[in-house]
Motif scaffolding. Structure first.
Motif, PDB file in Angstrom:
ATOM      1  N   VAL A 179      41.926  32.398  54.729  1.00 54.81           N
ATOM      2  CA  VAL A 179      41.872  32.466  54.099  1.00 54.81           C
ATOM      3  C   VAL A 179      40.365  32.824  54.047  1.00 54.81           C
ATOM      4  CG1 VAL A 179      43.286  31.382  52.182  1.00 54.81           C
ATOM      5  CG2 VAL A 179      41.723  29.971  53.898  1.00 54.81           C
ATOM      6  N   SER A 180      39.596  33.052  52.900  1.00 56.04           N
ATOM      7  CA  SER A 180      38.223  33.010  53.272  1.00 56.04           C
ATOM      8  C   SER A 180      37.500  31.791  53.098  1.00 56.04           C
ATOM      9  CB  SER A 180      37.983  33.888  51.984  1.00 56.04           C
ATOM     10  OG  SER A 180      36.169  34.342  51.510  1.00 56.04           O
ATOM     11  N   ASN A 181      36.368  31.783  54.144  1.00 53.24           N
ATOM     12  CA  ASN A 181      36.110  30.007  53.933  1.00 53.24           C
ATOM     13  C   ASN A 181      34.566  30.136  52.425  1.00 53.24           C
ATOM     14  OD1 ASN A 181      34.473  27.844  54.447  1.00 53.24           O
ATOM     15  ND2 ASN A 181      32.568  28.686  54.724  1.00 53.24           N
ATOM     16  N   THR A 182      34.829  31.651  52.496  1.00 55.81           N
ATOM     17  CA  THR A 182      34.048  31.562  50.894  1.00 55.81           C
ATOM     18  C   THR A 182      34.180  32.301  49.676  1.00 55.81           C
ATOM     19  OG1 THR A 182      31.701  32.092  52.398  1.00 55.81           O
ATOM     20  CG2 THR A 182      31.154  32.698  50.590  1.00 55.81           C
ATOM     21  N   LEU A 183      33.633  32.055  48.319  1.00 55.64           N
ATOM     22  CA  LEU A 183      34.565  31.890  47.317  1.00 55.64           C
ATOM     23  C   LEU A 183      34.318  33.260  47.057  1.00 55.64           C
ATOM     24  CD1 LEU A 183      36.302  31.402  45.036  1.00 55.64           C
ATOM     25  CD2 LEU A 183      33.905  30.734  43.464  1.00 55.64           C
ATOM     26  N   LYS A 184      35.067  34.065  46.998  1.00 51.21           N
ATOM     27  CA  LYS A 184      34.881  35.620  46.758  1.00 51.21           C
ATOM     28  C   LYS A 184      34.923  36.670  45.299  1.00 51.21           C
ATOM     29  CE  LYS A 184      34.906  37.022  51.194  1.00 51.21           C
ATOM     30  NZ  LYS A 184      33.280  37.667  51.811  1.00 51.21           N
ATOM     31  N   GLN A 185      34.079  37.364  45.186  1.00 55.23           N
ATOM     32  CA  GLN A 185      34.128  37.185  43.525  1.00 55.23           C
ATOM     33  C   GLN A 185      34.689  39.310  43.276  1.00 55.23           C
ATOM     34  OE1 GLN A 185      30.176  36.369  42.538  1.00 55.23           O
ATOM     35  NE2 GLN A 185      29.596  38.431  42.317  1.00 55.23           N
ATOM     36  N   VAL A 186      35.482  39.568  42.354  1.00 53.38           N
ATOM     37  CA  VAL A 186      35.893  40.866  42.054  1.00 53.38           C
ATOM     38  C   VAL A 186      35.910  41.664  40.945  1.00 53.38           C
ATOM     39  CG1 VAL A 186      38.540  40.398  42.686  1.00 53.38           C
ATOM     40  CG2 VAL A 186      37.285  42.287  42.684  1.00 53.38           C
ATOM     41  N   THR A 187      35.436  42.433  40.522  1.00 47.46           N
ATOM     42  CA  THR A 187      35.422  42.868  39.531  1.00 47.46           C
ATOM     43  C   THR A 187      36.616  43.917  38.926  1.00 47.46           C
ATOM     44  OG1 THR A 187      33.213  42.743  39.061  1.00 47.46           O
ATOM     45  CG2 THR A 187      34.255  44.505  37.515  1.00 47.46           C
ATOM     46  N   LEU A 188      37.611  43.674  37.803  1.00 46.91           N
ATOM     47  CA  LEU A 188      38.503  44.958  37.537  1.00 46.91           C
ATOM     48  C   LEU A 188      38.857  44.871  35.819  1.00 46.91           C
ATOM     49  CD1 LEU A 188      40.951  42.076  39.230  1.00 46.91           C
ATOM     50  CD2 LEU A 188      40.291  44.333  40.154  1.00 46.91           C
ATOM     51  N   LYS A 189      39.659  45.984  36.063  1.00 49.07           N
ATOM     52  CA  LYS A 189      40.118  45.990  34.959  1.00 49.07           C
ATOM     53  C   LYS A 189      41.207  45.564  33.867  1.00 49.07           C
ATOM     54  CE  LYS A 189      36.544  49.272  33.261  1.00 49.07           C
ATOM     55  NZ  LYS A 189      35.721  48.872  31.912  1.00 49.07           N
ATOM     56  N   THR A 190      41.629  45.054  32.900  1.00 46.24           N
ATOM     57  CA  THR A 190      43.054  45.119  32.190  1.00 46.24           C
ATOM     58  C   THR A 190      43.313  47.214  31.533  1.00 46.24           C
ATOM     59  OG1 THR A 190      41.638  44.915  29.839  1.00 46.24           O
ATOM     60  CG2 THR A 190      42.397  43.272  31.120  1.00 46.24           C
ATOM     61  N   ILE A 191      44.921  46.424  32.607  1.00 44.42           N
ATOM     62  CA  ILE A 191      45.456  48.075  32.399  1.00 44.42           C
ATOM     63  C   ILE A 191      45.930  47.841  30.998  1.00 44.42           C
ATOM     64  CG2 ILE A 191      47.113  49.228  33.711  1.00 44.42           C
ATOM     65  CD1 ILE A 191      44.079  48.960  34.191  1.00 44.42           C
ATOM     66  N   ALA A 192      46.878  48.092  30.397  1.00 47.67           N
ATOM     67  CA  ALA A 192      47.808  48.799  29.602  1.00 47.67           C
ATOM     68  C   ALA A 192      49.010  48.807  30.049  1.00 47.67           C
ATOM     69  CB  ALA A 192      47.862  50.231  28.683  1.00 47.67           C
TER      70      ALA A 192
END
Length: 301
Positions: A179-192
């Motif tokens: 796993v990653s030692n550093t917290l990751k963030q990612v941008t997504l879109k909600t899908i129908a």
């Protein structure tokens, strides 16, 4: 060889990375971190800034990170049921908070009890939601701790085509176990629900919803389960979803599936208000500090 390398450098120098900064009032009682959140559209996500996402916690088994979770009160963690469904001894569980680094433990607590929604189904991951009660509350005045805002039970919340953010310490690729030692963030879109990428993965659109990236190259992965999928609204971050499951990680054509938190507003309030009379209507497992099983209630409403 030299000419090709030079052309690559020219191309990189003109690449524009767009970003969006989310700022909120530090007077908010929930959904606001010590530092503003800046999200870019970098493929695969990015490291979180220090003192952001102050409600993120690491759920550990024998001190090894296994899932994420969200602080909804100083002593309650909201996470995914599948993260806890196979736990045999509660003494193996611990929760850390206050740092974006797994290796940096600022506050750590043992667990006094866990609650798994009585209608959780491992075959479909429907009702993939659980609550952890800590043996003692986190000190909210030490370090950068905060609470995430909870949504009301609004029909089809969140709606489709909204920008959301997922965070976690999960695997960066399916080919690497760590796993990653550093917290990751990612941008997504909600899908129908009727989108092909969602239909391929979702099992129950009443209690689940889909989110992904248009490029198909950003997603949550193993180790991110139980962590928050968040929506910025009214100058606060709300817990729209809980990372539940998917087919692979960042596979084009397959959206990730998240537990729809708004559906469980009443259930969550039972724990926030410590309403023991209402709790007995849900699968609720009590443990004492020595980790011996005390009671399991499977009454139905």
């Amino acid at each position: 060889m030299t000419f090709v390398f030079y052309c690559v450098l020219i191309q990189i120098s003109f690449t524009i990375i767009t970003s969006l900064t989310y700022s909120c009032s530090l007077n908010s009682t929930c959904g606001c971190s010590l530092n503003s959140v800046s999200l870019t559209k970098i493929i695969g996500g990015e490291d979180a800034r220090v003192d952001t996402w102050n409600w993120a916690v690491s759920i550990r088994i024998r001190n090894a990170h296994t899932c994420g979770g969200s602080l909804i009160s100083p002593e309650l963690i909201l996470t995914a049921a599948h993260c806890l469904n196979s736990i045999s001894r509660i003494s193996s569980l611990s929760i850390t908070a206050g740092s974006i680094y797994l290796s940096q433990i600022k506050q750590q607590r043992s667990v006094s009890e866990i609650a798994i929604h009585r209608n959780y189904t491992s075959d479909t991951y429907a009702n993939d939601i659980a609550i952890i009660r800590l043996s003692s509350p986190f000190d909210m005045n030490v370090g950068s701790l905060g609470l995430i805002c909870l949504p009301q039970n609004i029909e089809e919340y969140p709606s489709k085509d909204l920008t959301v953010a997922a965070i976690g310490w999960g695997k960066l690729t399916t080919s690497i176990d760590a796993v990653s030692n550093t917290l990751k963030q990612v941008t997504l879109k909600t899908i129908a629900d009727n989108d092909t990428t969602c239909l391929r993965t979702i099992k129950n659109n009443q209690v689940q919803f889909c989110a992904s990236a248009q490029d198909g190259e950003k997603d949550t992965c193993q180790g991110d389960s139980g962590g928050p999928l968040m929506l910025f609204s009214n100058d606060k971050w709300y817990l729209a979803g809980i990372t539940s499951y998917g087919i692979g990680c960042a596979l084009p054509g397959y959206a990730g599936v998240y537990t729809r938190v708004s559906v469980y507003e009443t259930w969550i309030k039972c724990f926030l208000e410590n309403n023991t009379h209402e709790k007995v209507f849900y699968l609720f497992v009590f443990y004492d500090n020595s980790s011996q099983f005390l009671m399991e209630n499977k009454n139905t409403i």
